[in-house]
Design a protein around this motif. Structure first.
Motif, mmCIF file in Angstrom:
data_model
loop_
_atom_site.group_PDB
_atom_site.id
_atom_site.type_symbol
_atom_site.label_atom_id
_atom_site.label_comp_id
_atom_site.label_asym_id
_atom_site.label_seq_id
_atom_site.Cartn_x
_atom_site.Cartn_y
_atom_site.Cartn_z
ATOM 1 N N ALA A 1 0.665 -1.251 0.011
ATOM 2 C CA ALA A 1 0.105 -0.046 -0.147
ATOM 3 C C ALA A 1 0.692 1.176 0.125
ATOM 4 C CB ALA A 1 -1.033 -0.219 1.229
ATOM 5 N N ILE A 2 2.112 1.216 0.808
ATOM 6 C CA ILE A 2 2.976 2.413 0.751
ATOM 7 C C ILE A 2 3.459 2.677 -0.503
ATOM 8 C CG2 ILE A 2 5.144 3.276 1.715
ATOM 9 C CD1 ILE A 2 4.092 2.192 4.552
ATOM 10 N N SER A 3 3.829 1.634 -1.018
ATOM 11 C CA SER A 3 4.435 1.848 -2.426
ATOM 12 C C SER A 3 3.586 2.370 -3.518
ATOM 13 C CB SER A 3 4.908 0.371 -2.864
ATOM 14 O OG SER A 3 5.488 0.674 -4.272
ATOM 15 N N LYS A 4 2.325 2.118 -3.303
ATOM 16 C CA LYS A 4 1.491 2.668 -4.175
ATOM 17 C C LYS A 4 0.846 4.025 -3.840
ATOM 18 C CE LYS A 4 0.170 -1.121 -7.052
ATOM 19 N NZ LYS A 4 0.128 -0.962 -8.429
ATOM 20 N N ALA A 5 0.998 4.400 -2.556
ATOM 21 C CA ALA A 5 0.819 5.673 -2.088
ATOM 22 C C ALA A 5 1.868 6.651 -2.530
ATOM 23 C CB ALA A 5 0.390 5.501 -0.529
ATOM 24 N N ILE A 6 3.085 6.265 -2.527
ATOM 25 C CA ILE A 6 4.364 7.143 -2.879
ATOM 26 C C ILE A 6 3.776 7.502 -4.440
ATOM 27 C CG2 ILE A 6 6.466 7.131 -3.556
ATOM 28 C CD1 ILE A 6 7.124 5.126 -1.202
ATOM 29 N N SER A 7 3.606 6.664 -5.240
ATOM 30 C CA SER A 7 3.348 6.905 -6.543
ATOM 31 C C SER A 7 2.043 7.700 -6.880
ATOM 32 C CB SER A 7 3.136 5.492 -7.366
ATOM 33 O OG SER A 7 4.151 4.664 -7.379
ATOM 34 N N ALA A 8 1.231 7.498 -6.158
ATOM 35 C CA ALA A 8 -0.243 8.299 -6.303
ATOM 36 C C ALA A 8 0.217 9.773 -5.809
ATOM 37 C CB ALA A 8 -1.158 7.576 -5.576
ATOM 38 N N VAL A 9 0.978 9.912 -4.651
ATOM 39 C CA VAL A 9 0.985 11.339 -3.953
ATOM 40 C C VAL A 9 2.058 12.056 -4.942
ATOM 41 C CG1 VAL A 9 2.079 12.531 -2.014
ATOM 42 C CG2 VAL A 9 0.768 10.520 -1.781
ATOM 43 N N ASN A 10 2.953 11.248 -5.559
ATOM 44 C CA ASN A 10 3.886 12.011 -6.481
ATOM 45 C C ASN A 10 3.074 12.745 -7.685
ATOM 46 O OD1 ASN A 10 5.954 11.479 -4.999
ATOM 47 N ND2 ASN A 10 6.954 9.706 -6.122
ATOM 48 N N LEU A 11 2.013 12.212 -8.108
ATOM 49 C CA LEU A 11 1.250 12.780 -8.955
ATOM 50 C C LEU A 11 0.122 13.956 -8.507
ATOM 51 C CD1 LEU A 11 0.238 9.506 -11.047
ATOM 52 C CD2 LEU A 11 1.754 11.427 -11.745
ATOM 53 N N TYR A 12 0.511 14.389 -7.190
ATOM 54 C CA TYR A 12 -0.411 15.411 -6.638
ATOM 55 C C TYR A 12 -0.484 16.570 -7.897
ATOM 56 C CZ TYR A 12 -0.609 19.781 -4.138
ATOM 57 O OH TYR A 12 -1.076 21.091 -3.713
ATOM 58 N N ASP A 13 -1.669 17.229 -7.725
ATOM 59 C CA ASP A 13 -1.852 18.450 -8.543
ATOM 60 C C ASP A 13 -1.597 18.057 -10.096
ATOM 61 O OD1 ASP A 13 -3.194 20.666 -8.415
ATOM 62 O OD2 ASP A 13 -1.076 21.891 -8.330
ATOM 63 N N THR A 14 -1.787 17.051 -10.548
ATOM 64 C CA THR A 14 -1.615 16.508 -12.004
ATOM 65 C C THR A 14 -3.009 15.996 -12.554
ATOM 66 O OG1 THR A 14 -0.769 14.162 -11.737
ATOM 67 C CG2 THR A 14 0.617 15.900 -11.480
ATOM 68 N N THR B 1 -5.160 7.871 -11.054
ATOM 69 C CA THR B 1 -4.240 6.912 -10.712
ATOM 70 C C THR B 1 -4.568 6.422 -9.476
ATOM 71 O OG1 THR B 1 -2.481 7.893 -12.027
ATOM 72 C CG2 THR B 1 -1.795 6.690 -10.024
ATOM 73 N N GLU B 2 -5.024 7.129 -8.534
ATOM 74 C CA GLU B 2 -5.489 6.988 -7.239
ATOM 75 C C GLU B 2 -6.688 5.893 -7.302
ATOM 76 O OE1 GLU B 2 -8.462 9.127 -4.301
ATOM 77 O OE2 GLU B 2 -6.657 9.719 -3.673
ATOM 78 N N ILE B 3 -7.695 6.065 -8.065
ATOM 79 C CA ILE B 3 -8.732 5.086 -8.042
ATOM 80 C C ILE B 3 -7.933 3.722 -8.844
ATOM 81 C CG2 ILE B 3 -10.733 4.485 -9.681
ATOM 82 C CD1 ILE B 3 -11.280 7.631 -9.648
ATOM 83 N N LYS B 4 -7.098 3.677 -9.768
ATOM 84 C CA LYS B 4 -6.605 2.542 -10.047
ATOM 85 C C LYS B 4 -5.979 1.617 -9.255
ATOM 86 C CE LYS B 4 -3.843 0.552 -13.831
ATOM 87 N NZ LYS B 4 -3.267 -0.565 -12.925
ATOM 88 N N TYR B 5 -4.971 2.521 -8.188
ATOM 89 C CA TYR B 5 -4.164 1.758 -7.498
ATOM 90 C C TYR B 5 -5.221 1.081 -6.125
ATOM 91 C CZ TYR B 5 0.121 3.506 -9.584
ATOM 92 O OH TYR B 5 1.120 3.908 -10.199
ATOM 93 N N PHE B 6 -6.047 2.039 -5.863
ATOM 94 C CA PHE B 6 -7.016 1.586 -4.834
ATOM 95 C C PHE B 6 -7.927 0.082 -5.090
ATOM 96 C CE2 PHE B 6 -11.410 1.415 -3.163
ATOM 97 C CZ PHE B 6 -11.247 1.606 -1.759
#
Length: 255
Positions: free
Chosen positions: A207-220, A226-231
């Motif tokens: 979960a943390i690995s996915k969260a890192i990737s999602a947060v790095n796309l903040y404000d894009t 991406t959050e929906i897909k990773y969830f």
């Protein structure tokens, strides 16, 4: 592998990279950048490592900047190559690490040192820390992501002030503007950083690995999708099954 300019320690699911050039206030030269990069690669491959801490040796300096002697005679082409290689081989690699990277800023974090800290996912600082981007005093601008990461952390206006003035700010000021998460006495810094690292290490690494990737796309534009897909992706993985089972059975999960 063995290293000359860094120390690498492993401790119960966390690993600590210590930049070990105290004679130059832990300034970043090419060899040090290469060694930190190799250590990040090494630790990202180790299942036993859940969290990475980066700090500097001593109580004076995290990283006082890039080693200016190495590039003082560079021209335009070599300077661009230096910045591009540094960003691709280390700074972007840290930001996109599959494992959380925490900076324990123990003193000066200037120029490339602040850029290194900003590439990390979380920043803790000691009370004596001083942070800044002094490049314009050399007729330069930050070249390792400083003009891009600082506005994301503190806003465009404050980033402009810090970059244009080249002034150093205190650790407490850095906390007030969101540049660092917490500030501690120097003797408590590493302990408190390890404490946070151990808390993170007990959570789901998937979960943390996915969260890192999602947060790095903040404000894009891609962030929400991406959050929906990773969830959704996580629902088919073992950590979700263990986490939900532990919750329903009123026990701690074993990730």
């Amino acid at each position: 592998m063995s290293y000359e300019n860094i120390l690498l320690e492993r401790e119960n699911k966390i690993s600590i990279i210590t930049i070990n050039r105290p004679e130059s206030l832990n300034a970043l030269n090419a060899k040090t950048i290469k060694e930190i990069s190799s250590a990040i690669d090494e630790l990202n491959e180790e299942e036993s490592c859940r969290v990475i801490i980066i700090t500097g040796n001593g109580v004076k300096s995290f990283v006082a900047g890039a080693d200016i002697k190495e590039f003082s005679d560079f021209g335009q082409e070599k300077a661009e190559e230096l910045a591009r290689n540094g960003q691709n081989s280390l700074f972007n690699k840290i930001e996109n690490s599959t494992k959380p990277v925490i900076a324990a800023v123990n003193g000066f974090a200037l120029g490339g040192g602040l850029e290194l800290a900003m590439a990390c996912h979380i920043r803790y600082a000691s009370e004596n820390a001083k942070l800044g981007l002094p490049e314009v005093t050399l007729g330069l601008i930050p070249g390792y992501g400083g003009t891009q990461r600082l506005p994301k952390l503190v806003g465009k206006g404050l980033a402009n002030e810090i970059i244009f003035s080249a002034k150093m700010i205190s650790a407490q000021k850095a906390k007030e503007i969101g540049l660092v998460n917490e500030v501690f006495p120097i003797e408590e810094l590493l302990f408190k950083t390890k404490e946070l690292a151990h808390t993170i290490a007990n959570n789901s690494p998937m979960a943390i690995s996915k969260a890192i990737s999602a947060v790095n796309l903040y404000d894009t534009e891609d962030g929400f999708e991406t959050e929906i897909k990773y969830f959704g992706d996580l629902f088919d993985l073992k950590d979700k099954k263990e986490g939900v089972s532990a919750f329903l059975e009123k026990r701690k999960p074993n990730f």
